[in-house]
Enzyme design. Structure first.
Site, PDB file in Angstrom:
ATOM      1  N   HIS A 197       1.228  -1.270   0.203  1.00 27.86           N
ATOM      2  CA  HIS A 197      -0.396  -0.076   0.147  1.00 27.86           C
ATOM      3  C   HIS A 197       1.150   1.147   0.155  1.00 27.86           C
ATOM      4  O   HIS A 197       1.984   0.953   0.692  1.00 27.86           O
ATOM      5  CB  HIS A 197      -0.267   0.419   1.531  1.00 27.86           C
ATOM      6  CG  HIS A 197      -1.797   0.892   0.984  1.00 27.86           C
ATOM      7  ND1 HIS A 197      -1.285   2.186   1.415  1.00 27.86           N
ATOM      8  CD2 HIS A 197      -3.426   1.182   1.223  1.00 27.86           C
ATOM      9  CE1 HIS A 197      -2.479   3.039   1.770  1.00 27.86           C
ATOM     10  NE2 HIS A 197      -3.976   2.139   1.295  1.00 27.86           N
ATOM     11  N   ASP A 274       2.959  -4.431   8.443  1.00 20.14           N
ATOM     12  CA  ASP A 274       1.992  -3.548   8.392  1.00 20.14           C
ATOM     13  C   ASP A 274       0.911  -4.553   7.849  1.00 20.14           C
ATOM     14  O   ASP A 274       0.708  -5.274   6.884  1.00 20.14           O
ATOM     15  CB  ASP A 274       2.480  -3.112   7.264  1.00 20.14           C
ATOM     16  CG  ASP A 274       0.896  -2.405   6.011  1.00 20.14           C
ATOM     17  OD1 ASP A 274      -0.462  -3.045   7.198  1.00 20.14           O
ATOM     18  OD2 ASP A 274       0.469  -1.757   5.034  1.00 20.14           O
TER      19      ASP A 274
HETATM   20  N1  PLP Z   1      -1.396  -1.218   5.366  1.00 22.02           N
HETATM   21  C1  PLP Z   1      -2.991  -1.272   4.425  1.00 22.02           C
HETATM   22  C2  PLP Z   1      -2.141  -2.859   3.408  1.00 22.02           C
HETATM   23  C3  PLP Z   1      -3.421  -0.508   4.329  1.00 22.02           C
HETATM   24  O1  PLP Z   1      -4.704  -1.327   2.974  1.00 22.02           O
HETATM   25  C4  PLP Z   1      -4.820  -0.074   4.201  1.00 22.02           C
HETATM   26  C5  PLP Z   1      -5.731   0.604   4.525  1.00 22.02           C
HETATM   27  O2  PLP Z   1      -6.405   1.005   3.374  1.00 22.02           O
HETATM   28  C6  PLP Z   1      -2.877   1.069   4.654  1.00 22.02           C
HETATM   29  C7  PLP Z   1      -2.254   1.231   5.158  1.00 22.02           C
HETATM   30  C8  PLP Z   1      -3.310   2.567   5.540  1.00 22.02           C
HETATM   31  O3  PLP Z   1      -4.145   2.490   6.863  1.00 22.02           O
HETATM   32  P1  PLP Z   1      -4.869   3.616   7.784  1.00 22.02           P
HETATM   33  O4  PLP Z   1      -5.191   4.928   6.013  1.00 22.02           O
HETATM   34  O5  PLP Z   1      -5.525   3.333   8.207  1.00 22.02           O
HETATM   35  O6  PLP Z   1      -3.688   4.827   8.081  1.00 22.02           O
END
Ligand code: PLP
Length: 479
Positions: A197, A274
Protein backbone atom coordinates in the site's frame (compact mmCIF):
# COMPACT_ATOMS: atom_id res chain seq x y z
CA UNK A 1 0.18 14.41 48.75
CA UNK A 2 -0.84 13.47 45.23
CA UNK A 3 2.06 12.88 42.92
CA UNK A 4 2.10 12.56 39.13
CA UNK A 5 1.51 8.98 38.19
CA UNK A 6 3.51 7.08 35.67
CA UNK A 7 1.12 4.50 34.32
CA UNK A 8 3.79 2.47 32.61
CA UNK A 9 5.83 1.60 35.67
CA UNK A 10 5.30 -1.57 37.65
CA UNK A 11 2.75 -0.99 40.35
CA UNK A 12 0.16 0.57 38.07
CA UNK A 13 -2.38 2.29 40.33
CA UNK A 14 -5.64 0.42 40.50
CA UNK A 15 -9.00 2.08 40.11
CA UNK A 16 -9.47 1.70 43.87
CA UNK A 17 -6.18 3.44 44.57
CA UNK A 18 -7.05 6.31 42.28
CA UNK A 19 -10.52 6.62 43.77
CA UNK A 20 -9.11 6.67 47.27
CA UNK A 21 -6.66 9.39 46.22
CA UNK A 22 -9.55 11.29 44.70
CA UNK A 23 -11.52 10.91 47.94
CA UNK A 24 -8.50 12.15 49.86
CA UNK A 25 -8.26 15.11 47.54
CA UNK A 26 -11.92 16.04 47.86
CA UNK A 27 -12.70 15.12 51.50
CA UNK A 28 -15.54 17.65 51.66
CA UNK A 29 -17.63 15.55 49.32
CA UNK A 30 -18.40 12.99 52.01
CA UNK A 31 -22.08 12.94 51.16
CA UNK A 32 -21.32 11.56 47.71
CA UNK A 33 -18.25 9.37 48.05
CA UNK A 34 -16.47 8.84 44.79
CA UNK A 35 -16.41 5.35 43.47
CA UNK A 36 -14.29 3.80 40.82
CA UNK A 37 -16.58 0.97 39.81
CA UNK A 38 -17.65 1.72 36.26
CA UNK A 39 -20.97 0.00 35.56
CA UNK A 40 -20.81 -2.67 32.90
CA UNK A 41 -22.00 -1.71 29.46
CA UNK A 42 -25.32 -3.03 28.28
CA UNK A 43 -24.82 -5.29 25.29
CA UNK A 44 -21.15 -5.95 25.89
CA UNK A 45 -21.71 -9.36 27.37
CA UNK A 46 -20.34 -12.04 25.05
CA UNK A 47 -23.67 -13.81 25.31
CA UNK A 48 -25.20 -10.97 23.33
CA UNK A 49 -23.03 -11.65 20.32
CA UNK A 50 -24.79 -14.71 18.92
CA UNK A 51 -21.51 -16.58 18.75
CA UNK A 52 -22.88 -19.71 17.20
CA UNK A 53 -22.23 -19.56 13.49
CA UNK A 54 -24.33 -22.04 11.63
CA UNK A 55 -24.67 -21.58 7.88
CA UNK A 56 -28.25 -22.76 7.73
CA UNK A 57 -31.19 -21.55 5.76
CA UNK A 58 -32.75 -20.04 8.86
CA UNK A 59 -34.91 -16.95 8.38
CA UNK A 60 -33.15 -13.64 8.00
CA UNK A 61 -32.48 -11.28 10.86
CA UNK A 62 -33.73 -8.14 9.17
CA UNK A 63 -36.52 -6.54 11.14
CA UNK A 64 -39.81 -6.52 9.21
CA UNK A 65 -39.58 -2.78 8.61
CA UNK A 66 -36.19 -3.31 7.01
CA UNK A 67 -37.39 -5.90 4.56
CA UNK A 68 -35.71 -5.73 1.17
CA UNK A 69 -36.69 -2.83 -1.04
CA UNK A 70 -39.59 -3.23 -3.39
CA UNK A 71 -38.43 -4.07 -6.85
CA UNK A 72 -34.83 -4.78 -5.84
CA UNK A 73 -33.51 -8.30 -5.84
CA UNK A 74 -32.85 -8.85 -2.16
CA UNK A 75 -29.47 -9.75 -0.70
CA UNK A 76 -31.10 -11.60 2.20
CA UNK A 77 -29.11 -12.97 5.02
CA UNK A 78 -29.00 -15.82 7.43
CA UNK A 79 -25.86 -14.43 9.02
CA UNK A 80 -26.80 -13.72 12.61
CA UNK A 81 -23.93 -11.32 13.28
CA UNK A 82 -25.53 -8.78 10.99
CA UNK A 83 -28.00 -7.70 13.63
CA UNK A 84 -25.13 -6.17 15.60
CA UNK A 85 -24.36 -3.78 12.71
CA UNK A 86 -27.24 -1.30 12.34
CA UNK A 87 -25.77 0.35 9.25
CA UNK A 88 -26.12 -2.89 7.29
CA UNK A 89 -29.87 -2.21 7.29
CA UNK A 90 -29.42 1.11 5.51
CA UNK A 91 -31.05 1.84 2.18
CA UNK A 92 -29.10 3.71 -0.46
CA UNK A 93 -29.70 5.01 -3.98
CA UNK A 94 -33.46 5.37 -3.75
CA UNK A 95 -34.24 2.61 -1.26
CA UNK A 96 -31.93 -0.21 -2.30
CA UNK A 97 -30.58 -2.38 0.52
CA UNK A 98 -26.96 -1.58 1.17
CA UNK A 99 -24.51 -4.33 0.20
CA UNK A 100 -21.31 -3.40 1.99
CA UNK A 101 -18.36 -4.96 0.18
CA UNK A 102 -15.88 -2.16 0.90
CA UNK A 103 -14.40 -3.68 4.05
CA UNK A 104 -10.78 -3.27 2.98
CA UNK A 105 -11.39 0.49 2.90
CA UNK A 106 -13.16 0.48 6.25
CA UNK A 107 -15.30 -1.93 8.22
CA UNK A 108 -18.65 -1.17 9.83
CA UNK A 109 -19.04 -0.81 13.60
CA UNK A 110 -21.21 -3.02 15.78
CA UNK A 111 -23.61 -1.53 18.33
CA UNK A 112 -21.27 -2.73 21.06
CA UNK A 113 -18.64 -0.25 19.83
CA UNK A 114 -21.10 2.56 19.16
CA UNK A 115 -22.57 2.19 22.65
CA UNK A 116 -19.16 1.99 24.26
CA UNK A 117 -18.21 5.35 22.74
CA UNK A 118 -21.45 6.87 23.90
CA UNK A 119 -20.94 5.43 27.40
CA UNK A 120 -17.45 6.87 27.53
CA UNK A 121 -18.67 10.37 26.79
CA UNK A 122 -21.63 10.05 29.13
CA UNK A 123 -19.78 8.60 32.12
CA UNK A 124 -16.00 8.63 31.84
CA UNK A 125 -14.75 11.56 29.77
CA UNK A 126 -11.63 13.22 31.17
CA UNK A 127 -8.04 13.69 30.16
CA UNK A 128 -5.89 10.75 31.24
CA UNK A 129 -2.81 10.31 33.42
CA UNK A 130 -3.35 13.73 34.97
CA UNK A 131 -5.46 14.99 37.81
CA UNK A 132 -6.50 12.76 40.67
CA UNK A 133 -10.24 12.87 40.30
CA UNK A 134 -12.80 10.21 39.67
CA UNK A 135 -13.26 10.85 35.98
CA UNK A 136 -9.50 10.92 35.40
CA UNK A 137 -9.36 7.52 37.08
CA UNK A 138 -12.22 6.18 34.97
CA UNK A 139 -10.90 7.43 31.66
CA UNK A 140 -7.32 6.40 32.46
CA UNK A 141 -8.44 2.94 33.46
CA UNK A 142 -10.55 2.56 30.33
CA UNK A 143 -7.73 3.86 28.11
CA UNK A 144 -5.08 1.63 29.67
CA UNK A 145 -7.42 -1.36 29.74
CA UNK A 146 -7.88 -0.87 25.98
CA UNK A 147 -4.10 -0.85 25.54
CA UNK A 148 -3.93 -4.17 27.40
CA UNK A 149 -6.71 -5.53 25.14
CA UNK A 150 -4.66 -4.65 22.06
CA UNK A 151 -1.60 -6.35 23.58
CA UNK A 152 -3.59 -9.49 24.39
CA UNK A 153 -5.29 -9.48 21.00
CA UNK A 154 -2.05 -9.53 19.01
CA UNK A 155 -0.02 -11.61 21.46
CA UNK A 156 2.27 -8.81 22.68
CA UNK A 157 4.01 -9.55 25.98
CA UNK A 158 2.76 -6.41 27.70
CA UNK A 159 0.68 -3.24 27.30
CA UNK A 160 4.02 -1.38 27.41
CA UNK A 161 4.69 -2.73 23.92
CA UNK A 162 1.68 -0.91 22.44
CA UNK A 163 1.83 2.72 21.27
CA UNK A 164 -1.38 4.52 20.33
CA UNK A 165 -1.37 6.21 16.93
CA UNK A 166 -4.02 7.46 14.49
CA UNK A 167 -3.74 4.38 12.34
CA UNK A 168 -1.46 2.28 10.18
CA UNK A 169 -0.20 5.26 8.18
CA UNK A 170 0.86 7.19 11.25
CA UNK A 171 2.33 4.03 12.75
CA UNK A 172 4.57 3.37 9.75
CA UNK A 173 5.65 7.02 9.70
CA UNK A 174 6.46 6.77 13.41
CA UNK A 175 8.69 3.74 12.90
CA UNK A 176 10.30 5.29 9.82
CA UNK A 177 11.16 8.55 11.60
CA UNK A 178 11.73 7.39 15.17
CA UNK A 179 13.57 4.13 14.61
CA UNK A 180 14.84 3.76 11.05
CA UNK A 181 15.89 7.25 10.01
CA UNK A 182 18.41 7.80 12.83
CA UNK A 183 20.09 4.49 11.87
CA UNK A 184 20.56 5.23 8.16
CA UNK A 185 23.62 6.41 6.27
CA UNK A 186 23.71 7.29 2.58
CA UNK A 187 23.73 4.07 0.56
CA UNK A 188 21.97 1.96 3.22
CA UNK A 189 19.04 -0.11 1.99
CA UNK A 190 15.42 -0.70 2.97
CA UNK A 191 13.52 -3.66 1.50
CA UNK A 192 9.84 -3.43 0.55
CA UNK A 193 7.73 -5.59 -1.75
CA UNK A 194 5.82 -4.91 -4.94
CA UNK A 195 2.43 -5.44 -3.31
CA UNK A 196 2.64 -2.64 -0.72
CA UNK A 197 0.00 0.00 0.00
CA UNK A 198 1.25 3.56 -0.57
CA UNK A 199 1.31 3.94 3.24
CA UNK A 200 4.14 1.42 3.24
CA UNK A 201 6.03 3.05 0.36
CA UNK A 202 5.91 6.83 0.74
CA UNK A 203 7.17 7.06 4.37
CA UNK A 204 10.26 5.08 3.28
CA UNK A 205 10.78 7.36 0.29
CA UNK A 206 10.74 10.35 2.66
CA UNK A 207 13.31 8.69 4.89
CA UNK A 208 15.42 7.67 1.90
CA UNK A 209 15.33 11.22 0.50
CA UNK A 210 16.43 12.63 3.85
CA UNK A 211 19.30 10.19 4.38
CA UNK A 212 20.46 9.04 0.93
CA UNK A 213 19.26 5.50 1.64
CA UNK A 214 17.95 3.32 -1.19
CA UNK A 215 14.71 1.31 -1.51
CA UNK A 216 14.92 -2.24 -2.85
CA UNK A 217 11.70 -3.91 -3.95
CA UNK A 218 11.00 -7.65 -3.81
CA UNK A 219 9.00 -8.73 -6.88
CA UNK A 220 5.75 -10.72 -6.92
CA UNK A 221 4.80 -13.49 -9.35
CA UNK A 222 1.78 -13.61 -11.68
CA UNK A 223 -0.39 -14.88 -8.83
CA UNK A 224 0.58 -11.91 -6.66
CA UNK A 225 2.85 -13.85 -4.29
CA UNK A 226 6.21 -12.54 -3.10
CA UNK A 227 9.03 -14.44 -4.83
CA UNK A 228 10.94 -15.57 -1.75
CA UNK A 229 14.24 -16.31 -3.50
CA UNK A 230 14.23 -12.85 -5.11
CA UNK A 231 13.39 -11.31 -1.72
CA UNK A 232 16.32 -13.07 -0.08
CA UNK A 233 18.65 -12.07 -2.93
CA UNK A 234 18.00 -8.39 -2.16
CA UNK A 235 19.76 -8.55 1.20
CA UNK A 236 23.25 -7.07 1.39
CA UNK A 237 25.37 -5.88 4.29
CA UNK A 238 23.76 -2.47 3.69
CA UNK A 239 20.21 -3.74 4.37
CA UNK A 240 19.01 -1.89 7.45
CA UNK A 241 15.27 -2.52 7.51
CA UNK A 242 12.42 -4.48 5.93
CA UNK A 243 8.76 -3.44 5.76
CA UNK A 244 6.04 -5.71 4.32
CA UNK A 245 2.28 -6.08 4.30
CA UNK A 246 0.74 -9.10 6.02
CA UNK A 247 -2.19 -9.06 3.57
CA UNK A 248 -2.23 -7.06 0.34
CA UNK A 249 -5.15 -4.66 0.13
CA UNK A 250 -5.14 -4.84 -3.68
CA UNK A 251 -4.58 -8.56 -4.28
CA UNK A 252 -5.62 -10.21 -1.04
CA UNK A 253 -2.34 -12.16 -0.87
CA UNK A 254 -1.43 -13.36 2.61
CA UNK A 255 2.34 -13.01 2.75
CA UNK A 256 4.51 -15.56 4.60
CA UNK A 257 5.50 -13.10 7.33
CA UNK A 258 7.11 -15.67 9.63
CA UNK A 259 9.42 -16.71 6.80
CA UNK A 260 10.04 -13.14 5.64
CA UNK A 261 10.92 -12.26 9.24
CA UNK A 262 13.28 -15.22 9.66
CA UNK A 263 15.11 -14.25 6.47
CA UNK A 264 15.35 -10.58 7.51
CA UNK A 265 16.69 -11.56 10.92
CA UNK A 266 19.20 -13.95 9.39
CA UNK A 267 20.60 -10.91 7.61
CA UNK A 268 20.48 -8.75 10.74
CA UNK A 269 17.61 -6.52 9.60
CA UNK A 270 14.58 -5.65 11.79
CA UNK A 271 11.17 -5.97 10.12
CA UNK A 272 7.87 -4.08 10.27
CA UNK A 273 4.65 -5.86 9.33
CA UNK A 274 1.75 -3.74 8.08
CA UNK A 275 -1.26 -5.52 9.57
CA UNK A 276 -3.94 -3.16 8.24
CA UNK A 277 -5.58 -5.91 6.19
CA UNK A 278 -4.74 -8.95 8.29
CA UNK A 279 -5.79 -8.16 11.80
CA UNK A 280 -9.56 -8.37 11.18
CA UNK A 281 -9.35 -11.55 9.15
CA UNK A 282 -6.65 -13.80 10.61
CA UNK A 283 -5.56 -14.59 14.14
CA UNK A 284 -2.31 -12.64 14.62
CA UNK A 285 0.36 -13.38 17.20
CA UNK A 286 3.28 -10.99 16.97
CA UNK A 287 5.43 -12.98 19.39
CA UNK A 288 4.95 -16.19 17.40
CA UNK A 289 5.66 -14.36 14.12
CA UNK A 290 8.81 -12.90 15.65
CA UNK A 291 8.31 -9.48 14.06
CA UNK A 292 9.99 -6.36 15.46
CA UNK A 293 7.13 -3.98 14.64
CA UNK A 294 3.47 -4.55 13.78
CA UNK A 295 0.97 -1.80 13.00
CA UNK A 296 -2.77 -1.71 12.39
CA UNK A 297 -5.77 0.65 12.22
CA UNK A 298 -8.86 0.43 14.45
CA UNK A 299 -11.30 1.22 11.65
CA UNK A 300 -10.28 -1.88 9.69
CA UNK A 301 -11.32 -4.08 12.61
CA UNK A 302 -14.79 -2.75 13.46
CA UNK A 303 -13.38 0.00 15.70
CA UNK A 304 -13.36 3.78 15.34
CA UNK A 305 -11.38 5.84 12.85
CA UNK A 306 -8.48 7.95 14.13
CA UNK A 307 -7.06 5.23 16.36
CA UNK A 308 -4.55 2.49 15.70
CA UNK A 309 -1.67 0.76 17.36
CA UNK A 310 2.03 0.16 16.92
CA UNK A 311 3.51 -2.92 18.52
CA UNK A 312 7.26 -2.99 19.06
CA UNK A 313 9.54 -5.37 20.91
CA UNK A 314 11.20 -3.99 24.04
CA UNK A 315 14.50 -3.75 22.17
CA UNK A 316 13.23 -1.60 19.29
CA UNK A 317 10.98 0.57 21.46
CA UNK A 318 13.89 1.27 23.76
CA UNK A 319 16.18 2.07 20.86
CA UNK A 320 13.75 4.33 18.99
CA UNK A 321 13.88 8.06 19.59
CA UNK A 322 10.87 10.24 20.40
CA UNK A 323 8.87 11.07 17.30
CA UNK A 324 7.05 14.18 18.46
CA UNK A 325 7.64 16.33 21.54
CA UNK A 326 5.14 17.78 24.00
CA UNK A 327 3.19 16.96 27.12
CA UNK A 328 2.57 13.40 28.32
CA UNK A 329 5.87 12.07 26.92
CA UNK A 330 8.21 13.81 29.36
CA UNK A 331 9.53 12.94 32.81
CA UNK A 332 11.15 16.32 33.46
CA UNK A 333 11.58 19.52 31.46
CA UNK A 334 13.96 22.43 31.86
CA UNK A 335 14.96 24.85 29.13
CA UNK A 336 18.33 23.14 29.03
CA UNK A 337 17.27 19.50 28.88
CA UNK A 338 14.24 17.24 28.82
CA UNK A 339 14.04 13.71 30.14
CA UNK A 340 11.57 11.48 28.40
CA UNK A 341 9.19 8.95 29.82
CA UNK A 342 9.75 5.30 29.15
CA UNK A 343 8.00 3.79 26.12
CA UNK A 344 5.22 3.79 25.12
CA UNK A 345 4.64 7.26 26.64
CA UNK A 346 7.75 8.69 24.95
CA UNK A 347 5.98 8.24 21.59
CA UNK A 348 2.64 9.70 22.72
CA UNK A 349 3.08 13.47 22.92
CA UNK A 350 -0.08 15.42 23.69
CA UNK A 351 -3.59 14.24 24.46
CA UNK A 352 -4.38 10.99 22.72
CA UNK A 353 -7.58 9.82 21.09
CA UNK A 354 -8.92 8.45 24.36
CA UNK A 355 -12.52 7.63 23.51
CA UNK A 356 -11.63 5.91 20.27
CA UNK A 357 -8.92 3.85 21.96
CA UNK A 358 -11.62 2.67 24.37
CA UNK A 359 -13.89 2.01 21.38
CA UNK A 360 -11.15 -0.05 19.76
CA UNK A 361 -10.92 -2.11 22.95
CA UNK A 362 -14.65 -2.78 22.67
CA UNK A 363 -14.22 -3.80 19.02
CA UNK A 364 -11.53 -6.31 19.99
CA UNK A 365 -13.81 -7.67 22.75
CA UNK A 366 -16.49 -8.09 20.11
CA UNK A 367 -14.20 -9.91 17.68
CA UNK A 368 -13.00 -12.19 20.48
CA UNK A 369 -16.59 -12.95 21.42
CA UNK A 370 -17.48 -13.88 17.85
CA UNK A 371 -14.29 -15.96 17.69
CA UNK A 372 -11.28 -15.25 15.52
CA UNK A 373 -10.90 -18.77 14.20
CA UNK A 374 -14.60 -18.80 13.39
CA UNK A 375 -14.28 -15.50 11.52
CA UNK A 376 -11.27 -16.75 9.56
CA UNK A 377 -13.03 -20.00 8.68
CA UNK A 378 -16.28 -18.30 7.65
CA UNK A 379 -14.49 -15.71 5.52
CA UNK A 380 -12.29 -18.34 3.92
CA UNK A 381 -15.39 -20.19 2.74
CA UNK A 382 -17.09 -17.00 1.62
CA UNK A 383 -14.02 -15.83 -0.30
CA UNK A 384 -13.79 -19.21 -2.05
CA UNK A 385 -17.47 -18.93 -2.97
CA UNK A 386 -16.98 -15.35 -4.21
CA UNK A 387 -13.99 -16.17 -6.41
CA UNK A 388 -15.74 -19.19 -7.89
CA UNK A 389 -18.89 -17.20 -8.71
CA UNK A 390 -16.93 -14.27 -10.13
CA UNK A 391 -14.97 -16.61 -12.41
CA UNK A 392 -18.30 -17.58 -13.99
CA UNK A 393 -18.90 -14.01 -15.24
CA UNK A 394 -18.02 -13.60 -18.91
CA UNK A 395 -14.88 -11.56 -19.57
CA UNK A 396 -14.01 -11.19 -15.86
CA UNK A 397 -10.37 -11.49 -14.81
CA UNK A 398 -9.46 -11.95 -11.15
CA UNK A 399 -6.45 -9.86 -10.08
CA UNK A 400 -4.46 -11.70 -7.44
CA UNK A 401 -4.70 -15.48 -7.48
CA UNK A 402 -2.36 -16.33 -4.62
CA UNK A 403 -2.92 -19.67 -2.91
CA UNK A 404 -3.21 -17.91 0.44
CA UNK A 405 -5.69 -15.07 0.24
CA UNK A 406 -7.91 -13.12 2.62
CA UNK A 407 -10.98 -10.93 2.12
CA UNK A 408 -10.13 -9.32 -1.24
CA UNK A 409 -11.52 -10.45 -4.62
CA UNK A 410 -10.36 -7.75 -7.06
CA UNK A 411 -11.18 -8.05 -10.76
CA UNK A 412 -11.51 -6.24 -14.08
CA UNK A 413 -14.04 -6.78 -16.88
CA UNK A 414 -12.98 -6.77 -20.51
CA UNK A 415 -16.31 -5.23 -21.55
CA UNK A 416 -16.50 -2.28 -19.12
CA UNK A 417 -14.07 0.10 -17.48
CA UNK A 418 -13.47 0.00 -13.74
CA UNK A 419 -15.29 3.33 -13.37
CA UNK A 420 -18.34 2.15 -15.35
CA UNK A 421 -18.50 -1.04 -13.33
CA UNK A 422 -18.21 0.77 -9.99
CA UNK A 423 -20.94 3.24 -10.98
CA UNK A 424 -23.29 0.50 -12.18
CA UNK A 425 -22.87 -1.49 -8.98
CA UNK A 426 -23.23 1.58 -6.77
CA UNK A 427 -26.56 2.36 -8.44
CA UNK A 428 -27.72 -1.07 -7.27
CA UNK A 429 -26.67 -0.42 -3.68
CA UNK A 430 -23.39 -2.32 -3.86
CA UNK A 431 -20.58 -0.44 -2.14
CA UNK A 432 -17.09 -1.48 -3.19
CA UNK A 433 -13.90 0.18 -4.35
CA UNK A 434 -13.25 0.98 -8.01
CA UNK A 435 -9.82 2.55 -8.44
CA UNK A 436 -6.18 1.94 -7.58
CA UNK A 437 -6.83 1.38 -3.83
CA UNK A 438 -3.58 3.21 -2.96
CA UNK A 439 -1.56 0.39 -4.51
CA UNK A 440 -0.46 1.66 -7.91
CA UNK A 441 2.74 -0.41 -8.19
CA UNK A 442 0.79 -3.62 -7.43
CA UNK A 443 -1.70 -2.78 -10.19
CA UNK A 444 1.01 -1.89 -12.68
CA UNK A 445 2.60 -5.29 -12.09
CA UNK A 446 -0.53 -6.66 -13.79
CA UNK A 447 -0.60 -4.04 -16.54
CA UNK A 448 -3.45 -2.15 -14.90
CA UNK A 449 -4.08 1.26 -13.39
CA UNK A 450 -7.09 0.19 -11.36
CA UNK A 451 -9.51 -2.62 -10.49
CA UNK A 452 -12.93 -3.30 -8.99
CA UNK A 453 -12.49 -4.59 -5.47
CA UNK A 454 -15.14 -6.36 -3.43
CA UNK A 455 -13.68 -7.04 0.03
CA UNK A 456 -15.38 -9.22 2.61
CA UNK A 457 -16.01 -9.25 6.32
CA UNK A 458 -17.68 -11.89 8.45
CA UNK A 459 -21.07 -10.14 8.23
CA UNK A 460 -21.21 -10.59 4.46
CA UNK A 461 -23.28 -13.41 3.02
CA UNK A 462 -23.50 -15.66 -0.01
CA UNK A 463 -26.73 -13.90 -0.92
CA UNK A 464 -24.84 -10.62 -1.19
CA UNK A 465 -22.25 -12.27 -3.42
CA UNK A 466 -25.01 -13.73 -5.63
CA UNK A 467 -26.51 -10.25 -5.84
CA UNK A 468 -23.15 -8.82 -6.94
CA UNK A 469 -22.58 -11.56 -9.50
CA UNK A 470 -26.09 -11.18 -10.95
CA UNK A 471 -25.53 -7.44 -11.28
CA UNK A 472 -22.24 -8.10 -13.10
CA UNK A 473 -23.99 -10.56 -15.43
CA UNK A 474 -26.60 -7.93 -16.20
CA UNK A 475 -23.85 -5.39 -16.91
CA UNK A 476 -21.79 -7.67 -19.15
CA UNK A 477 -24.89 -8.75 -21.10
CA UNK A 478 -25.50 -5.10 -21.98
CA UNK A 479 -22.45 -5.03 -24.28
N1 PLP B 1 -1.69 -0.59 4.66
C1 PLP B 1 -2.63 -1.31 4.04
C2 PLP B 1 -2.30 -2.69 3.55
C3 PLP B 1 -3.91 -0.78 3.87
O1 PLP B 1 -4.85 -1.49 3.24
C4 PLP B 1 -4.19 0.52 4.35
C5 PLP B 1 -5.51 1.13 4.13
O2 PLP B 1 -6.25 0.75 3.27
C6 PLP B 1 -3.18 1.21 5.01
C7 PLP B 1 -1.94 0.63 5.14
C8 PLP B 1 -3.41 2.58 5.57
O3 PLP B 1 -4.33 2.52 6.63
P1 PLP B 1 -4.90 3.84 7.29
O4 PLP B 1 -5.46 4.67 6.17
O5 PLP B 1 -5.94 3.36 8.24
O6 PLP B 1 -3.76 4.52 7.97
Amino acid sequence: MITPTNFYQPGLPTAEQLASWANAYFPADAAAPLTSAAPSIAGLSPAAFSPEYAPTSAPLNYAADRAPAIGAAAPVSHNEWRKDFPILNERVNGGKPLVWLDNAATTQRPLQVIERLSYYYKHENSNVHRGAHELAARSTNAYEAARQKVADFIGAPSAKNIVWVRGTTEGINLVAQAFVRPRLQAGDEIILTELEHHANIVPWQLVAAATGAVLRVAPINDAGEIILSAYENLFTPRTKFVSVAHVSNALGTITPVAELTAIAHRHGAPILVDGAQSVAHLPVNVAALGVDWFVFSGHKIFGPTGIGAVYGTDAVLKAAEPYQGGGNMIADVTFEKTQYQEYPAKFEAGTGNIADAVGLGAALDYVNAVGREKIAAYEHQLLGYTLEKLRGVKGLRIIGTAKEKASVAAFVLDSHSVEETGKFLSERGIALRAGHHCAQPAHRRFGLESSVRPSLAFYNTREEIDFLVNALRELTRSR
